[in-house]
Design an enzyme around this catalytic site. Structure first.
Site, PDB file in Angstrom:
ATOM      1  N   TYR A   9       0.854  -1.186   0.000  1.00  0.00           N
ATOM      2  CA  TYR A   9       0.000   0.000   0.000  1.00  0.00           C
ATOM      3  C   TYR A   9       0.889   1.235   0.000  1.00  0.00           C
ATOM      4  CZ  TYR A   9      -3.405   3.499   1.571  1.00  0.00           C
ATOM      5  OH  TYR A   9      -4.204   4.612   1.680  1.00  0.00           O
ATOM      6  N   ASP A  57       9.247   2.787   0.137  1.00  0.00           N
ATOM      7  CA  ASP A  57       8.191   3.459   0.887  1.00  0.00           C
ATOM      8  C   ASP A  57       8.286   2.971   2.332  1.00  0.00           C
ATOM      9  OD1 ASP A  57       5.957   4.488   2.034  1.00  0.00           O
ATOM     10  OD2 ASP A  57       4.526   3.711   0.551  1.00  0.00           O
ATOM     11  N   LYS A 116       3.796   8.751   9.089  1.00  0.00           N
ATOM     12  CA  LYS A 116       3.462   8.170  10.394  1.00  0.00           C
ATOM     13  C   LYS A 116       4.407   8.665  11.515  1.00  0.00           C
ATOM     14  CE  LYS A 116       0.588   4.677   8.428  1.00  0.00           C
ATOM     15  NZ  LYS A 116       0.740   4.028   7.158  1.00  0.00           N
TER      16      LYS A 116
HETATM   17  C1  LIG Z   1       0.177   4.623   5.784  1.00  0.00           C
HETATM   18  C2  LIG Z   1       0.965   4.417   4.553  1.00  0.00           C
HETATM   19  C3  LIG Z   1       0.894   5.294   3.463  1.00  0.00           C
HETATM   20  C4  LIG Z   1      -0.084   6.437   3.407  1.00  0.00           C
HETATM   21  O1  LIG Z   1       0.169   7.393   4.370  1.00  0.00           O
HETATM   22  P1  LIG Z   1      -1.018   8.414   4.760  1.00  0.00           P
HETATM   23  O2  LIG Z   1      -0.372   9.331   5.763  1.00  0.00           O
HETATM   24  O3  LIG Z   1      -2.119   7.597   5.308  1.00  0.00           O
HETATM   25  O4  LIG Z   1      -1.397   9.125   3.509  1.00  0.00           O
HETATM   26  C5  LIG Z   1       1.740   5.094   2.398  1.00  0.00           C
HETATM   27  N1  LIG Z   1       2.605   4.068   2.394  1.00  0.00           N
HETATM   28  C6  LIG Z   1       2.706   3.205   3.413  1.00  0.00           C
HETATM   29  C7  LIG Z   1       3.712   2.110   3.362  1.00  0.00           C
HETATM   30  C8  LIG Z   1       1.873   3.328   4.525  1.00  0.00           C
HETATM   31  O5  LIG Z   1       1.952   2.457   5.520  1.00  0.00           O
END
Ligand SMILES: *Cc1c(COP(=O)(O)O)cnc(C)c1O
Length: 434
Positions: free
Chosen positions: A155, A250, A278
């Site tokens: 994701y 990511d 986060k």
């Molecule tokens: C949570 C998450 C996102 C998205 O971040 P948001 O602050 O919710 O937009 C993107 N990549 C990864 C790996 C995530 O865990």
């Protein structure tokens, strides 16, 4: 208690979670501002949270829960960490947004570029999604190519080009996983299976000189915990080099959690660009993109890749991020991992004792854990048990009345924090035995 009653309009005081949810559903789509909060398929109302403290939060009815969701990751020190709270309180005295240059973001950028050896520069944005969106645009701007390889089960936020699921094999049309994604956007994202080298090789061959970048969660943790073989990450790095594509890690979940410098630090595999989110804001909205100076300076105002934000590098968020990250010492990582081991063992013992949960296993990595029916191998989406959701719903509804809160979806991992100490572990054991 008093602050709660002073801040809220009176008509929302003394409302139950059920009542608030019904009310909210009329004025907010599905009653929520992010779908995963909605308790979908659980057939109960989501808990409306009044306040958090340490490893606990309290709902509006006054029930207290041990929180294993921790806002889906940002709160690695727990709710209301005293040092973060003190810094935020002081920062508030100076105002909360300027839309001008300020020293708070300099301090955070300085701290990060000092602590993480492989990043020279960093740009702060407001969310993980925004960070990914910018990283992709930057990779395309640098390579002057359009196509992106992503992996099924990773994701990367809700940016159009990442809401794509695998078609049927490489020959299949890419398929959007949401309505509203233009066909021509979907066509530029090629989805490969995790842990499948052949698909990556074939994709680079088929789209020769068209792939701008490969993006991966180096620790896929948004569809369960699909820990990759480190050699697969090395392989991706080699493929990117050979094909003049950029490798993007990511690390929105794994950054500052698995190690300060995330999976890149842990494995020594250094991506061209990295995204954070986060934890980097300590619970306030922050995302970031980082990398070598030569790449990062392709961003405006130096380079031709545009990116901007009215509230980017918000001073309160910068202070919260810095005070959080400063506490992520080696010693505290050790404590947090120990906390996680204790908690996992307590769950494990409980599953053993309960006939209906004997099929469940708890997998963990650092301070993340995931509960799922036992499997020999968990590296790609296909490896996940078909019985996952069913068993999760049963477990969730078993734990909630005992005051134990997991993220309300089978595919979300559990998050432990510095606040989940031995006292919380004892409390967990007690609540499970009730
Ligand atoms: C949570 C998450 C996102 C998205 O971040 P948001 O602050 O919710 O937009 C993107 N990549 C990864 C790996 C995530 O865990």
């Amino acid at each position: 208690m008093s602050s709660y009653t002073e801040i809220l309009p009176e008509k929302f005081l003394n409302q139950t979670s059920d009542e608030l949810f019904s009310y909210s559903k009329n004025i907010v789509p599905g009653g929520v501002h992010s779908p995963v909060r909605s308790f979908k398929n659980l057939h109960i109302s989501p808990r409306f949270v009044k306040k958090g403290d340490g490893a606990y939060f309290e709902d509006v009815e006054g029930n207290q829960y041990i929180d294993f969701c921790m806002s889906f990751g940002p709160l690695i020190l727990g709710h209301q960490n005293p040092k973060v709270k003190a810094a935020l309180t002081k920062a508030l005295d100076n105002g909360w947004t300027f839309g001008a240059c300020e020293p708070y973001s300099v301090a955070l950028a300085d701290f990060l570029t000092e602590r993480i050896s492989f990043i020279d520069q960093i740009r702060f944005v407001n969310s993980g999604t925004e960070a990914v969106m910018t990283a992709l645009r930057l990779a395309r701007g640098i390579t002057k190519k359009d196509k992106i390889i992503k992996f099924n089960g990773c994701y990367h936020g809700h940016v159009d080009s990442m809401l794509i699921k695998a078609g049927s094999g490489l020959a299949g049309e890419p398929e959007a996983s949401s309505l509203g994604i233009p066909k021509n956007v979907a066509e530029d994202t090629i989805v490969c299976e995790l842990n499948n080298r052949d698909e990556v090789i074939q994709t680079f061959k088929k789209y020769k000189n068209q792939i701008a970048c490969v993006i991966i969660e180096p620790l896929p943790a948004n569809n369960g915990l699909l820990v990759q073989d480190q050699n697969f990450l090395v392989f991706l790095q080699e493929q990117c080099k050979e094909n003049d594509a950029l490798l993007i890690f990511d690390e929105v979940i794994s950054g500052f959690r698995i190690a300060f410098g995330g999976m890149a630090e842990k494995t020594g595999i250094i991506p061209d660009l990295v995204t954070y989110g986060k934890i980097i804001g300590g619970g306030l909205p922050v995302g970031a993109i980082a990398g070598k100076k030569a790449f990062m300076e392709q961003l405006a105002p130096v380079g031709g890749v545009y990116q901007a934000g009215t509230l980017s590098a918000n001073p309160l968020a910068m202070v919260s991020g810095l005070e959080t990250l400063k506490q992520l010492t080696d010693e505290n990582y050790k404590k947090m991992e120990e906390n996680t081991r204790n908690i996992c063992q307590i769950f494990r013992d409980h599953f053993q004792e309960m006939p209906q949960f004997q099929d469940l296993k708890i997998y963990s990595f650092g301070t993340l854990f995931w509960i799922t029916p036992k499997k020999d191998r968990l590296r790609s989406l296909d490896d996940i048990s078909g019985k996952l959701s069913e068993s999760f719903f049963e477990l969730f509804k078993h734990l909630l009345p005992k005051g134990i809160y997991l993220a309300p979806n089978a595919y979300e991992v559990g998050f432990a924090s510095l606040a989940h100490d031995e006292n919380v572990a004892m409390e967990l054991k007690k609540r499970l035995e009730q």
